[in-house]
Design a protein around this motif. Structure first.
Motif, mmCIF file in Angstrom:
data_model
loop_
_atom_site.group_PDB
_atom_site.id
_atom_site.type_symbol
_atom_site.label_atom_id
_atom_site.label_comp_id
_atom_site.label_asym_id
_atom_site.label_seq_id
_atom_site.Cartn_x
_atom_site.Cartn_y
_atom_site.Cartn_z
ATOM 1 N N GLY A 1 0.814 -1.213 0.000
ATOM 2 C CA GLY A 1 0.000 0.000 0.000
ATOM 3 C C GLY A 1 0.843 1.255 0.000
ATOM 4 O O GLY A 1 2.074 1.226 0.067
ATOM 5 N N ILE A 2 0.184 2.407 -0.074
ATOM 6 C CA ILE A 2 0.836 3.718 -0.062
ATOM 7 C C ILE A 2 0.583 4.365 1.293
ATOM 8 O O ILE A 2 -0.573 4.540 1.697
ATOM 9 N N ALA A 3 1.675 4.703 2.029
ATOM 10 C CA ALA A 3 1.568 5.356 3.329
ATOM 11 C C ALA A 3 0.695 4.524 4.265
ATOM 12 O O ALA A 3 -0.169 5.029 4.975
ATOM 13 N N GLY A 4 0.918 3.212 4.275
ATOM 14 C CA GLY A 4 0.177 2.337 5.178
ATOM 15 C C GLY A 4 -1.231 2.024 4.734
ATOM 16 O O GLY A 4 -1.966 1.313 5.425
ATOM 17 N N GLU A 5 -1.660 2.515 3.581
ATOM 18 C CA GLU A 5 -3.029 2.287 3.101
ATOM 19 C C GLU A 5 -3.085 0.953 2.350
ATOM 20 O O GLU A 5 -2.333 0.720 1.427
ATOM 21 N N GLU A 6 -3.986 0.077 2.755
ATOM 22 C CA GLU A 6 -4.124 -1.239 2.127
ATOM 23 C C GLU A 6 -5.071 -1.094 0.934
ATOM 24 O O GLU A 6 -6.276 -0.891 1.096
ATOM 25 N N ARG A 7 -4.510 -1.202 -0.294
ATOM 26 C CA ARG A 7 -5.299 -0.967 -1.506
ATOM 27 C C ARG A 7 -5.975 -2.237 -2.002
ATOM 28 O O ARG A 7 -7.055 -2.172 -2.595
ATOM 29 N N VAL A 8 -5.330 -3.393 -1.820
ATOM 30 C CA VAL A 8 -5.866 -4.666 -2.308
ATOM 31 C C VAL A 8 -6.003 -5.612 -1.122
ATOM 32 O O VAL A 8 -5.028 -5.860 -0.401
#
Length: 615
Positions: free
Chosen positions: A491-498
């Motif tokens: 993810g980007i900056a700790g963001e879980e995208r998948v």
């Protein structure tokens, strides 16, 4: 009767008897003259080239059609520009004719009143950027607005055009000629007046002349900005002399057009020609005649090299791309062959050792290919068994057993080679399909083809690595999904995208593994380009379910992406892969459903699972 006795009478009467065929020794090569056999490496290279040939031929045909379309478009553009410029020049000449017709209707001119006629004519000349003169049949000038009224005037020029205007009674556009008063090259429109008017004797005609410099026509051509691509427009008169040119007008004014041009336009209203220009380079051109000056021609040119580059360039780029593709594919085939030949040669050496009653050589590490490793172990076990049996039953029994073991080993080796050939063909068929579909989706662009084709090959390689690691046994779906979506899991900056989730373990077969890796890669790629992953905050959830009948359902849900207006108007490679090929590759009874909802793409894949787990 003994068999030899029954054969003797037939030989005595001359009937030929076929000799009994003796079995060939295994070490003797009787399949090809001189033992000229092709190796595995050569076979793999030939297979790759043959597999790519249809896609390359399709690409060549497409590129040729595009090149011809470029050529037709360039030719059409030249012809359209030539007609448009000829029409614009006709309007200029029509304006001059209209101005003379208006002046000819002046009552002062009809009554022969020279002074007011002179002032009206001067106004007309200034408005058109030229000058007006009144001439007799013998070219004597009554007045010329370039000089004050009453000034001494020389004998006018343009004799053939004055005579033609008086003879026909209609306006005449001259060729380029040297003006008697202006003393420089000019172009003029001659308008005959009714007999006996403008101070002429009874039965005689005078002629109004509106003259102007060819620079006026050249400025009209220069506004078209044709010289950016190295081309130009040129106006030639009835004597095939340059009247106006969009580039270097002053240099070529009055020069004679090339002989090939004069010959090519003869008797034709429009057309296309090719030849060397006055400046030297080879040009291709389209020409069109003027309506108000039928002997004049307007030509629009383009450098022949530029014209050819527009349709030869795509063909050259495709040829380079095709050569690179074949080279890379052949190189990969050679590398694969080297990887396969090493264990095969080691196995052949082990078999030879067994044939001579020795144990197979100890391998420092297991073979990376499961089938080769199984065969190696079988040979090793065979060697141990042969030694034990030789001790227990004697050398004769052991020799017979060894022969049987060797026959079994040879059969397993043949089976392994057949299986290997089958897998290589399947892999190359998949590569061929990927290449053909990618080439179709990129419209023959070598750069886009290389990027997209390489990405899909890497995805296929991840599936192959996963299957090789598990010895081509059913794989866990979670592991398959993470291998396919590896580039998008961070993810980007700790963001879980998948997010990958599911109800319990789920096993998929090797064929399903390859199909799912390609399908999930295409779904993620499309989400990155057009869907949830194209925006910050977008999210994709992949969830699997397994019912009591062993039917697995995979649900792909996109949220937070740009709104969708409906199904795409154009079906790309990914959409065709999902809608047409995936259901077939997942097995009988499989289905694929794609819903392009405003909130995001929803995909549902249903197929028969290999089992609940891979324990």
């Amino acid at each position: 009767m003994h068999p030899e006795e029954s054969r003797a009478p037939a030989q005595a009467v001359g009937v030929p008897v076929s000799p009994r065929a003796e079995p060939a020794h295994p070490d003797q090569d009787t399949s090809m003259p001189g033992g000229a056999r092709l190796g595995l490496r050569t076979h793999l290279v030939l297979l790759v080239v043959l597999a790519l040939a249809p896609a390359l031929l399709l690409g060549a045909a497409t590129t040729w059609q595009l090149g011809m379309a470029y050529r037709r478009a360039a030719d059409t553009g030249l012809a359209s520009t030539a007609r448009a410029l000829a029409t614009a020049l006709d309007r200029e000449l029509e304006t001059a004719m209209t101005a003379l017709t208006t002046l000819a209707a002046s009552p002062f001119l009809e009554g022969g009143d020279v002074e007011p006629t002179y002032h009206q004519a001067a106004a007309v000349g200034r408005a058109f950027g030229g000058w007006v003169a009144l001439l007799d049949r013998d070219l004597r000038q009554v007045f010329n607005t370039r000089l004050p009224l009453g000034a001494e005037l020389p004998v006018g020029a343009g004799n053939p055009f004055v005579a033609r205007a008086i003879a026909t009674g209609t306006p005449v556009v001259s060729d380029l000629f040297m003006g008697a008063t202006a003393r420089r090259p000019v172009v003029a429109v001659f308008r005959p007046l009714p007999p006996g008017t403008a101070g002429a004797a009874v039965g005689e005609r005078r002629v109004l002349l509106l003259a102007f410099g060819p620079e006026r026509l050249a400025s009209l051509l220069e506004r078209q900005d044709l010289d950016r691509a190295g081309g130009f427009a040129v106006l030639n008169d009835g004597a095939h002399r340059v009247v106006a040119r969009s580039a270097e007008h002053g240099r070529f004014l009055g020069q004679q057009a090339p002989p090939w041009y004069a010959e090519g336009v003869r008797g034709r209203a429009t057309g296309r020609l090719q030849g060397a220009s006055l400046a030297g380079p080879e040009m291709t051109l389209a020409f069109s005649r003027l309506q108000h000056a039928p002997s004049w021609t307007l030509a629009v040119t383009m450098p022949l090299a530029t014209h050819q580059a527009e349709w030869r360039g795509p063909a050259l780029r495709f040829g380079l791309g095709a050569a690179a593709t074949v080279g890379v594919a052949a190189g990969l085939a050679v590398l694969l062959a080297g990887r396969l030949l090493r264990p095969m040669r080691a196995l052949a050496q082990d078999a030879e050792r067994l044939r001579h009653g020795r144990e197979p050589a100890a391998s420092p590490a297991p073979e990376p290919i499961a089938e080769f490793e199984a065969l190696r172990r079988a040979l090793w076990r065979s060697g141990l068994a042969l030694r034990e049996r030789a001790v227990a039953e004697g050398r004769a029994a052991a020799a017979e057993e060894a022969a049987a073991e060797l026959r079994d080993a040879a059969g397993r080796r043949e089976l392994l080679v057949a299986e290997l050939n089958h897998r290589v063909k399947n892999m190359l068929a998949t590569v061929q399909s990927l290449a053909a579909q990618t080439l179709k989706g990129t419209n023959g662009d070598p750069g886009r083809f290389a990027r997209h084709f390489s990405a899909r090959l890497r995805t296929l390689a991840r599936a192959h690595d996963l299957l090789s690691r598990d010895d081509w046994r059913p794989a866990d779906f979670q592991t398959v999904a993470r291998a396919a979506l590896a580039p998008w899991l961070d993810g980007i900056a700790g963001e879980e995208r998948v997010v990958i989730s599911g109800e319990g373990p789920l096993a998929v077969s090797p064929q399903q593994t390859q199909a799912l890796v390609l399908a999930l890669h295409e779904l993620a790629t499309n989400a990155t380009k057009y869907g949830a992953l194209s925006r910050r905050g977008g999210r994709v959830e992949l969830r699997h379910e397994l019912d009591a009948d062993g039917i697995a359902t995979l649900r792909w849900t996109e949220t937070g992406g740009p709104p969708l207006a409906g199904p795409p108007l154009r079906r790309g490679f990914g959409t065709r892969l999902l809608e047409r090929g995936l259901a077939h590759d997942l097995g009988a009874g499989s289905s694929v459903e794609l819903r392009f909802e405003p909130a995001g793409l929803r995909a549902a894949l249903r197929f028969k699972a290999s089992g609940p787990s891979v324990a």
